[in-house]
Scaffold this motif. Structure first.
Motif, PDB file in Angstrom:
ATOM      1  N   GLU A 127       2.791 -27.406  48.954  1.00  0.00           N
ATOM      2  CA  GLU A 127       2.582 -28.749  48.237  1.00  0.00           C
ATOM      3  C   GLU A 127       1.336 -29.107  47.715  1.00  0.00           C
ATOM      4  O   GLU A 127       0.192 -28.961  48.352  1.00  0.00           O
ATOM      5  CB  GLU A 127       3.233 -30.021  49.217  1.00  0.00           C
ATOM      6  CG  GLU A 127       2.424 -30.326  50.474  1.00  0.00           C
ATOM      7  CD  GLU A 127       3.244 -31.531  50.979  1.00  0.00           C
ATOM      8  OE1 GLU A 127       2.456 -32.548  51.121  1.00  0.00           O
ATOM      9  OE2 GLU A 127       4.276 -31.409  51.440  1.00  0.00           O
ATOM     10  N   MET A 128       1.305 -29.926  46.680  1.00  0.00           N
ATOM     11  CA  MET A 128      -0.117 -30.309  46.082  1.00  0.00           C
ATOM     12  C   MET A 128       0.196 -31.390  45.226  1.00  0.00           C
ATOM     13  O   MET A 128       1.190 -31.739  44.547  1.00  0.00           O
ATOM     14  CB  MET A 128      -0.597 -29.033  45.122  1.00  0.00           C
ATOM     15  CG  MET A 128      -1.148 -27.908  45.781  1.00  0.00           C
ATOM     16  SD  MET A 128      -1.809 -26.780  44.494  1.00  0.00           S
ATOM     17  CE  MET A 128      -3.099 -27.335  44.075  1.00  0.00           C
ATOM     18  N   ARG A 129      -0.709 -32.370  44.881  1.00  0.00           N
ATOM     19  CA  ARG A 129      -0.742 -33.392  43.971  1.00  0.00           C
ATOM     20  C   ARG A 129      -0.595 -32.753  42.720  1.00  0.00           C
ATOM     21  O   ARG A 129      -1.216 -31.727  42.311  1.00  0.00           O
ATOM     22  CB  ARG A 129      -1.972 -34.098  44.067  1.00  0.00           C
ATOM     23  CG  ARG A 129      -2.316 -35.000  45.161  1.00  0.00           C
ATOM     24  CD  ARG A 129      -3.427 -35.816  45.380  1.00  0.00           C
ATOM     25  NE  ARG A 129      -3.897 -36.358  44.084  1.00  0.00           N
ATOM     26  CZ  ARG A 129      -5.112 -36.196  43.397  1.00  0.00           C
ATOM     27  NH1 ARG A 129      -6.180 -35.884  44.119  1.00  0.00           N
ATOM     28  NH2 ARG A 129      -5.341 -36.810  42.318  1.00  0.00           N
ATOM     29  N   GLN A 130       0.126 -33.398  41.859  1.00  0.00           N
ATOM     30  CA  GLN A 130       0.441 -32.934  40.415  1.00  0.00           C
ATOM     31  C   GLN A 130      -0.644 -32.747  39.758  1.00  0.00           C
ATOM     32  O   GLN A 130      -0.845 -31.695  38.850  1.00  0.00           O
ATOM     33  CB  GLN A 130       1.412 -33.686  39.827  1.00  0.00           C
ATOM     34  CG  GLN A 130       2.009 -33.291  38.249  1.00  0.00           C
ATOM     35  CD  GLN A 130       3.380 -34.030  37.844  1.00  0.00           C
ATOM     36  OE1 GLN A 130       3.842 -34.446  38.451  1.00  0.00           O
ATOM     37  NE2 GLN A 130       3.026 -33.920  36.144  1.00  0.00           N
ATOM     38  N   GLN A 131      -1.630 -33.530  39.708  1.00  0.00           N
ATOM     39  CA  GLN A 131      -3.132 -33.607  38.894  1.00  0.00           C
ATOM     40  C   GLN A 131      -3.732 -32.150  39.411  1.00  0.00           C
ATOM     41  O   GLN A 131      -4.453 -31.519  38.733  1.00  0.00           O
ATOM     42  CB  GLN A 131      -3.708 -34.772  39.187  1.00  0.00           C
ATOM     43  CG  GLN A 131      -4.989 -34.933  38.020  1.00  0.00           C
ATOM     44  CD  GLN A 131      -4.779 -34.532  36.769  1.00  0.00           C
ATOM     45  OE1 GLN A 131      -3.806 -35.134  36.274  1.00  0.00           O
ATOM     46  NE2 GLN A 131      -5.511 -33.565  36.136  1.00  0.00           N
ATOM     47  N   ASP A 132      -3.851 -31.926  40.850  1.00  0.00           N
ATOM     48  CA  ASP A 132      -4.402 -30.832  41.394  1.00  0.00           C
ATOM     49  C   ASP A 132      -3.798 -29.390  40.902  1.00  0.00           C
ATOM     50  O   ASP A 132      -4.635 -28.519  40.777  1.00  0.00           O
ATOM     51  CB  ASP A 132      -4.617 -31.067  42.819  1.00  0.00           C
ATOM     52  CG  ASP A 132      -5.397 -32.197  43.321  1.00  0.00           C
ATOM     53  OD1 ASP A 132      -6.163 -32.724  42.708  1.00  0.00           O
ATOM     54  OD2 ASP A 132      -5.157 -32.501  44.615  1.00  0.00           O
ATOM     55  N   LEU A 133      -2.512 -29.651  40.882  1.00  0.00           N
ATOM     56  CA  LEU A 133      -1.735 -28.461  40.342  1.00  0.00           C
ATOM     57  C   LEU A 133      -2.108 -28.141  38.602  1.00  0.00           C
ATOM     58  O   LEU A 133      -2.291 -26.889  38.561  1.00  0.00           O
ATOM     59  CB  LEU A 133      -0.364 -28.439  40.586  1.00  0.00           C
ATOM     60  CG  LEU A 133       0.505 -27.333  40.111  1.00  0.00           C
ATOM     61  CD1 LEU A 133       0.051 -25.892  41.002  1.00  0.00           C
ATOM     62  CD2 LEU A 133       1.963 -27.911  40.344  1.00  0.00           C
ATOM     63  N   ALA A 134      -2.252 -29.094  38.103  1.00  0.00           N
ATOM     64  CA  ALA A 134      -2.570 -28.985  36.489  1.00  0.00           C
ATOM     65  C   ALA A 134      -4.088 -28.414  36.570  1.00  0.00           C
ATOM     66  O   ALA A 134      -4.241 -27.536  35.689  1.00  0.00           O
ATOM     67  CB  ALA A 134      -2.510 -30.447  36.077  1.00  0.00           C
ATOM     68  N   THR A 135      -4.907 -28.875  37.262  1.00  0.00           N
ATOM     69  CA  THR A 135      -6.335 -28.261  37.258  1.00  0.00           C
ATOM     70  C   THR A 135      -6.216 -26.750  37.683  1.00  0.00           C
ATOM     71  O   THR A 135      -6.792 -25.937  36.868  1.00  0.00           O
ATOM     72  CB  THR A 135      -7.190 -28.971  38.188  1.00  0.00           C
ATOM     73  OG1 THR A 135      -7.349 -30.413  37.883  1.00  0.00           O
ATOM     74  CG2 THR A 135      -8.666 -28.472  38.323  1.00  0.00           C
ATOM     75  N   VAL A 136      -5.539 -26.488  38.863  1.00  0.00           N
ATOM     76  CA  VAL A 136      -5.630 -24.934  39.106  1.00  0.00           C
ATOM     77  C   VAL A 136      -4.814 -24.177  38.257  1.00  0.00           C
ATOM     78  O   VAL A 136      -5.198 -22.772  37.827  1.00  0.00           O
ATOM     79  CB  VAL A 136      -5.187 -24.784  40.684  1.00  0.00           C
ATOM     80  CG1 VAL A 136      -6.050 -25.333  41.695  1.00  0.00           C
ATOM     81  CG2 VAL A 136      -3.905 -24.867  40.978  1.00  0.00           C
ATOM     82  N   MET A 137      -4.016 -24.506  37.681  1.00  0.00           N
ATOM     83  CA  MET A 137      -3.391 -24.001  36.619  1.00  0.00           C
ATOM     84  C   MET A 137      -4.022 -23.841  34.975  1.00  0.00           C
ATOM     85  O   MET A 137      -3.734 -22.986  34.149  1.00  0.00           O
ATOM     86  CB  MET A 137      -1.665 -24.737  36.153  1.00  0.00           C
ATOM     87  CG  MET A 137      -0.900 -24.582  37.271  1.00  0.00           C
ATOM     88  SD  MET A 137      -0.419 -22.773  37.794  1.00  0.00           S
ATOM     89  CE  MET A 137       0.681 -22.180  36.256  1.00  0.00           C
ATOM     90  N   GLY A 138      -4.801 -24.830  34.832  1.00  0.00           N
ATOM     91  CA  GLY A 138      -5.700 -25.005  33.770  1.00  0.00           C
ATOM     92  C   GLY A 138      -4.785 -25.345  32.542  1.00  0.00           C
ATOM     93  O   GLY A 138      -4.899 -25.079  31.468  1.00  0.00           O
ATOM     94  N   TRP A 139      -3.968 -26.395  32.987  1.00  0.00           N
ATOM     95  CA  TRP A 139      -2.820 -26.801  31.775  1.00  0.00           C
ATOM     96  C   TRP A 139      -3.162 -28.225  31.850  1.00  0.00           C
ATOM     97  O   TRP A 139      -3.514 -29.082  32.680  1.00  0.00           O
ATOM     98  CB  TRP A 139      -1.347 -26.708  32.603  1.00  0.00           C
ATOM     99  CG  TRP A 139      -0.906 -25.053  32.400  1.00  0.00           C
ATOM    100  CD1 TRP A 139      -1.666 -24.076  32.147  1.00  0.00           C
ATOM    101  CD2 TRP A 139       0.372 -25.005  33.039  1.00  0.00           C
ATOM    102  NE1 TRP A 139      -0.911 -23.006  32.228  1.00  0.00           N
ATOM    103  CE2 TRP A 139       0.542 -23.441  32.602  1.00  0.00           C
ATOM    104  CE3 TRP A 139       1.456 -25.692  33.320  1.00  0.00           C
ATOM    105  CZ2 TRP A 139       1.693 -22.744  33.021  1.00  0.00           C
ATOM    106  CZ3 TRP A 139       2.369 -24.696  33.869  1.00  0.00           C
ATOM    107  CH2 TRP A 139       2.718 -23.574  33.626  1.00  0.00           C
ATOM    108  N   GLU A 140      -2.742 -28.801  30.524  1.00  0.00           N
ATOM    109  CA  GLU A 140      -2.702 -30.066  30.244  1.00  0.00           C
ATOM    110  C   GLU A 140      -1.562 -30.968  31.093  1.00  0.00           C
ATOM    111  O   GLU A 140      -0.618 -30.214  31.520  1.00  0.00           O
ATOM    112  CB  GLU A 140      -2.307 -30.426  28.903  1.00  0.00           C
ATOM    113  CG  GLU A 140      -3.573 -29.725  27.795  1.00  0.00           C
ATOM    114  CD  GLU A 140      -4.594 -30.619  28.087  1.00  0.00           C
ATOM    115  OE1 GLU A 140      -4.602 -31.775  28.127  1.00  0.00           O
ATOM    116  OE2 GLU A 140      -5.891 -30.151  28.061  1.00  0.00           O
TER     117      GLU A 140
END
Length: 163
Positions: free
Chosen positions: A73-86
């Protein structure tokens, strides 16, 4: 100089005209080799994963990062960061994955949203990981000598440093 030409491209950037020298044939060959090498291997590995598990490349990316970085589990914003996605790209991807019951969104602290791997998501990831390992070995590692692998690692380390 007769026969000499300047290889320039004019670029409009925020209303300013700038001349940018384009890549030489040798530089272009290096660039295309670099890009196609990564794209070709990633495409073959992604095709193997998809064929064996039904997971798309983006789905595998989300599931594997949730497992690796967030222990499920991750915060959605942290997941966006590690994915490099908007944020919007991730949101659309997560909506598709929720419909397939691979992840679920949960309310976190305050205004945060947690993205959580479901049992189905964990099962799909567990079946995809050995496929990825076999595909990476077949499509990349077995085609390279130890020296070539070390060179790729050195070049990757060099290019990952920010200027």
């Amino acid at each position: 100089m007769p026969g000499c030409h300047v290889n320039l491209i004019v670029v409009r950037l925020n209303g300013m005209m700038m001349a940018a020298k384009s890549l030489s044939p040798s530089e272009l060959r290096i660039w295309h080799a670099f890009v196609s090498m990564g794209e070709d291997v990633l495409e073959r590995v992604g095709r193997d994963i998809s064929g064996a598990t039904g997971l798309s490349g983006p789905e595998f990316g989300v599931l594997s990062r949730l497992a690796a970085y967030g222990k499920g589990e991750m915060r959605q914003q942290d997941l966006a960061t590690v994915m490099g996605w908007e944020k919007s790209r991730l949101s659309h991807q997560l909506s598709r994955m929720e419909k397939r019951k691979l992840v679920e969104r949960r309310a976190g602290d305050g205004r945060t949203t947690l993205i959580v791997l479901t049992r189905a998501g964990r099962d799909k990831l567990a079946s995809a990981l050995p496929v990825r390992a076999q595909s990476v070995r077949r499509n990349l590692l077995s085609r390279l000598s130890e020296e070539q692998i070390e060179t790729i690692i050195r070049v990757s380390n060099l290019l990952s440093d920010e200027e």
